[in-house]
Structure formats: C-alpha cells, structure tokens
Design an enzyme around this catalytic site. Sequence first.
Site, short mmCIF file in Angstrom:
data_model
loop_
_atom_site.label_atom_id
_atom_site.label_comp_id
_atom_site.label_asym_id
_atom_site.label_seq_id
_atom_site.Cartn_x
_atom_site.Cartn_y
_atom_site.Cartn_z
N SER A 153 -5.70 4.50 1.42
CA SER A 153 -4.81 4.31 2.13
C SER A 153 -2.80 4.52 1.44
O SER A 153 -2.53 3.62 0.67
CB SER A 153 -4.80 3.98 3.44
N TYR A 154 -2.08 4.54 2.70
CA TYR A 154 -1.01 3.96 2.67
C TYR A 154 -0.72 3.06 2.36
O TYR A 154 -0.88 2.11 3.15
CB TYR A 154 -0.11 4.73 4.26
N PRO A 155 0.45 2.45 1.32
CA PRO A 155 0.14 1.27 1.09
C PRO A 155 1.40 -0.16 1.73
O PRO A 155 1.78 -0.37 1.37
CB PRO A 155 0.16 0.67 -0.34
N SER A 215 -2.21 8.40 7.47
CA SER A 215 -1.37 7.23 6.95
C SER A 215 -2.16 7.73 5.44
O SER A 215 -2.56 6.10 4.66
CB SER A 215 -2.52 6.47 7.56
N ASP A 274 6.67 5.63 7.97
CA ASP A 274 7.69 4.26 8.34
C ASP A 274 8.80 4.48 8.51
O ASP A 274 9.83 5.38 8.72
CB ASP A 274 7.08 3.38 7.33
#
Length: 617
Positions: free
Chosen positions: A330-332, A150, A121
Amino acid sequence: MTRILCVAEKPSIAKAVAGHLSGGAIRNTRNTGNKYIKNYDFNYRFPPPWGECNVTMTAVVGHTISWDFVDGFRKWKDCPPSALFDAATKQFVSPESKEVAANISSEARNAQILYIWTDCDREGEYIGTEVMDLARKTNPRIEVKRAKFSNIERAHILHAAQHPGDLDERQAAAVRARIELDLRIGAAFTRWQTMLLQTVRGLDGQIVSYGSCQFPTLGFVVDRYKKIKSFVSEPFWSIKVMHKRDDINVNFSWDRSSLFDRMAVMIMYERCLAAKVANVVSVVKKPTSKWKPLPLTTIELQKQGSRFLGLSSQLVMNIAEKLYTQGFISYPRTETDQFDEGMDLPALVGKQTQSHAWGEFAQGLLAGGFSKPKNGTHNDKAHPPIHPVAYVAPDKLNADEKRVYEFVVRRFLACCSKDARGETTTVKLQYGEEGFHTSGLVVLERNYLEVYVYDKWTSSQELPAKDLPPGFLTEPELIALMDANGIGTDATMAEHIAKIIERKYVFARPKGRSEFSPSNLGIALVEGYDNIGFDMSLSKPFLRKEMEVKMKKICEGATTCRDVVNSSVEQYREMFVKASQCSDVLKAALFHPTKDPNGPVAYELGGKAKCLLATAR
C-alpha cells in the site's frame, strides 16, 4: 460520449490504473514529448451521470510548476539577501517540465472531466492543483474530480474510480505556504552565510546552505556529539551474587545497583561475607505478555528499516515507493496506525499463504490464529497503515527490495496475530543486610514472535547502570527526534537527513547508515548560531515546529496560507537581522578549526564571542 482526462502523479501509476480501468483492453498507446510518459486511450463506465466514457490516462512526473524570484532578485549579486523576505516571486513551468505541461493542456482541451489520480497526501493535493491549473489554461470550464486510493490493487482502483471526491484546497494551500517559506528563508540565509564565510579556510566556492528543517536536524546530531565530548566518567562499585545450580549460573543483582563510594561498598560486602548464608525471601511467579507491534507507519518503517535491515531511511523509502508503484504494498507515506473496520484483513493474509518463508504462519492465522490488530493513536484519514496487497515471489525482487518487502509482510502478519505469552519468576535474596534479586522468563506461547523475527523475548539478567557516555546518534533515534519535534513530515525526514550528509555537515558511521557524527563545519555552524544568543536558535527545532503547527491549521481551515507566510517571514526576518548584526560571532566559530572544515569530527571550536546587541524590531 463524455471524454475524461485522468492524470496520475507518476507514469507507473498511470500505466497500472489504465490497465485496471480498461480491463486490459487499451485501445491506443500514444507517445508524448516526455520519454517516460504515455497516453493510454480506452473506454470505461464511470458512475452516473457520466456512464460510458472515452478516457485518456496520462501522468506528470511530480511537480510541473517551479517557484523562483522575479528578475532583479534571482542572481546573488542582484540584491542584498535580506531583500528576499519581501521580493516578488513567480511560478512557472520549468524547462524539464514543458513537454509534461504541454501534454496536460493539449489533452484537456476537448475533455469535459479532469480526474486527478495523484498520491492522496498533502503534496499530492498540491500537485493536483498544478494539473488543474494547466488543464484550465486551455479549458476553463473543465470539471475537476479526485480519486481517493491508497494502493493500486485492481478492486481498490475500481472503487476509487466509482467514488470520486474533490481536491482538498486547504492541504494544497499548506504546501503552497511551505514552498514559499522554504524559498524565501532558505535563499536569504543561504546567500548570506555563504558570502559571509567565503573567506574561511577550506570553504572557498562551497555553498553553505540553510534550510529550516536541515539545521534543526543538524542540531540534534551536534547536541549528542557535545554530550559525548563533555561526559566525564566516574568510577563506581557494585556487589553481585552468583549461585550455581544444575550447572546453571544464576546471577543476582544488588538492590542498590551501584555506589560511587568504594569504602562504603567494601564494608557492605564484608558484612555479606560475614553472614555466610543468603536467605530466599520470596519467589513470585506471574503471567506476562509481550505485545505485538502496532500497524506500520512511515516513521516506523524508516526507523525499523534502519535498525533491522541495515539500510538508510532514504533507501528504505525509495524501495517502498517502488514496491507501491509495482502494486505489491500500500501507499508508504502514512501517519495512520489503525486499520479501518471495513478492511478485509483475512483476505490480505490469505495472499501470503503461498510463501515458503511465512506461508505456514499465514495459514495458521486463517485457521483460528487471527487476532484483530491493535489500534494506535494516529489516523491521517487519508491512507491505511502500510501493508502488503499482493504476494511477490522472491525472484522478482533484488536483495534490498526483498528485505523491505519481507519486513512489511512480517509486520502485517504480526499485527494480525496474538500477543506472546509467558511467565516470569522473580526471586529475592537477603544476604546479611543487603537485598538482591533476579528474574527469569519462560515463553509459553510465541504467537506473533514466530513471524516477526525482529523482536526477541528471552530471559536476561539485569545489569547495573554503567557510567558510560551516550553513543553517537543513530538514524532511528534521529528520526524519532525529528518526529517528536515536528521537523519535516513522514514524507520528507529521510530527505533532510540525506541533505545534511550531502552538504558534509554530518557523516554517517558506517558510511550510508546507522550513526551520525558532525563535521567541523556542522559543529561550527550550530555553535555560531547558538552563540549569537537567539531566544530560539536556528539550530533548535522550535521555529520549524511552530511552522508545522501553522501548516496543520491551514489544513483545518483555522488560518490562511497568506497569514502563515506573513507571520513566519516576520519571525525569520527578525532572526536574520540579529544574525547579520552578529556576523563576527558566526565567523569566529569557523575561522580557526583544529581540523579541515570538512573533516570527520571536530574536537575544538573557534572563538566563542557572545553578541550583546538587542534584536532589531
């Protein structure tokens, strides 16, 4: 043999990635100067031209570089607060990060490749550049690559290792601009308003902090509170018809809903009674659907976590981060509500078939009940929607973790199911000269509702609009307002809410979650800045929203970090000058509170003097 240094953003991610890449055959685990960080040595075959490589996997713990003003501006009495808009700044390794930075520099000295494994990100890109700069201090020629991932499922990690990309310098520049602006603007206003308000009763020694996201967030809470206080109830009247059949009371609502003229309603009511018989005008049946939810984003996770799980948005995100680092979801942190075409969603569904709670539903999806998830309108091109990547036995999680994990799983399974189907019947009556109506629902196929227990779909009677004040602002409502007005990012909204609670600008009702009410101090700060008469008050979202738009333009390459910093500093400097000229207005709002400034709710404010001074240029 090529030597590659891999660096993750968190020790837990480093351990997981090292385990996957090494196939469990880690050659050596070495301690570092930081008790949380280990260096893992192993071999791995990367794509050409590197081939079989000697790998060291390590980590940082978030940011390693801090920002501050240079000497002569760091202490509150060194300079007037206004000087901080132009004061020279410096970047340095903070004392708590010295061992982390030393480990990166040391391990990079003999490496040919630096492989960045920070979160994918905007913040992760910036942390990646911090790692790159530390590595190049001892090895200026080191080649830098970036892993795109991710979740930490094995197949996904191996794919990321085989398909490296590059750091996104534009996203990193946007974070760099935000850090500098937050430092300059926050420090200038915090120092000024704290020193100004030190003489106010109850504030002795208290830091009255300012943040360009904090204050608009506070402003939303205060605006709702003021609407509650200013609401004046007015009596109204309505007519209802109830018909009993087969021991069921069927209520019909008046087409006019309600009126504020009692005499007029009484006349209409008497005319209905005079008619004696109500006639059925129409009965209309039609199919209807209740749409399944969209794939899960960070904003939705925070809103629904607060609404359905009874947890604060900050706690929800902390738990989600933990579930991610454990390899369960997964990536939150994602804005995306669209699953890519290439994702094997049935395979993810299959992993949930072993659950006693929703395993049977998952099996039904694989047996023909699967339906492609709906696409939303957002795609950040970095991460998929939040979804489970592994099944977790309930005894592996604590109570709050179970609830968050269960919500993520049920939401995902609902996305892969079909819309609920039903049939509505609408009946219209004519009773004298007045019309009435009612409607009923029969659910024919529950589909996604079987697993997504948070949605309800039942027949309900319509109720006339009640003349009641709005309620206090709830956490889901506050997050929705922040999202709509560009206050913070999906990754920081929970932190801004927590900050205004920590500063005692607002109080949570009940404690820790649900609704927010402003303290006397919070109301007075908003009223004080509003009374100064800015074109865009510091308690309103417009300035911060404009800043966020500029950040996105940096990411798109339409502007530069320096241009954004310069233009935003000038905007806030102008506000600062006017606030300084009108300091008595801000003090007047706090000098005579009816309750303690840190009390739960203020009912009256102090002075409301207006400032008529022209804005300085």
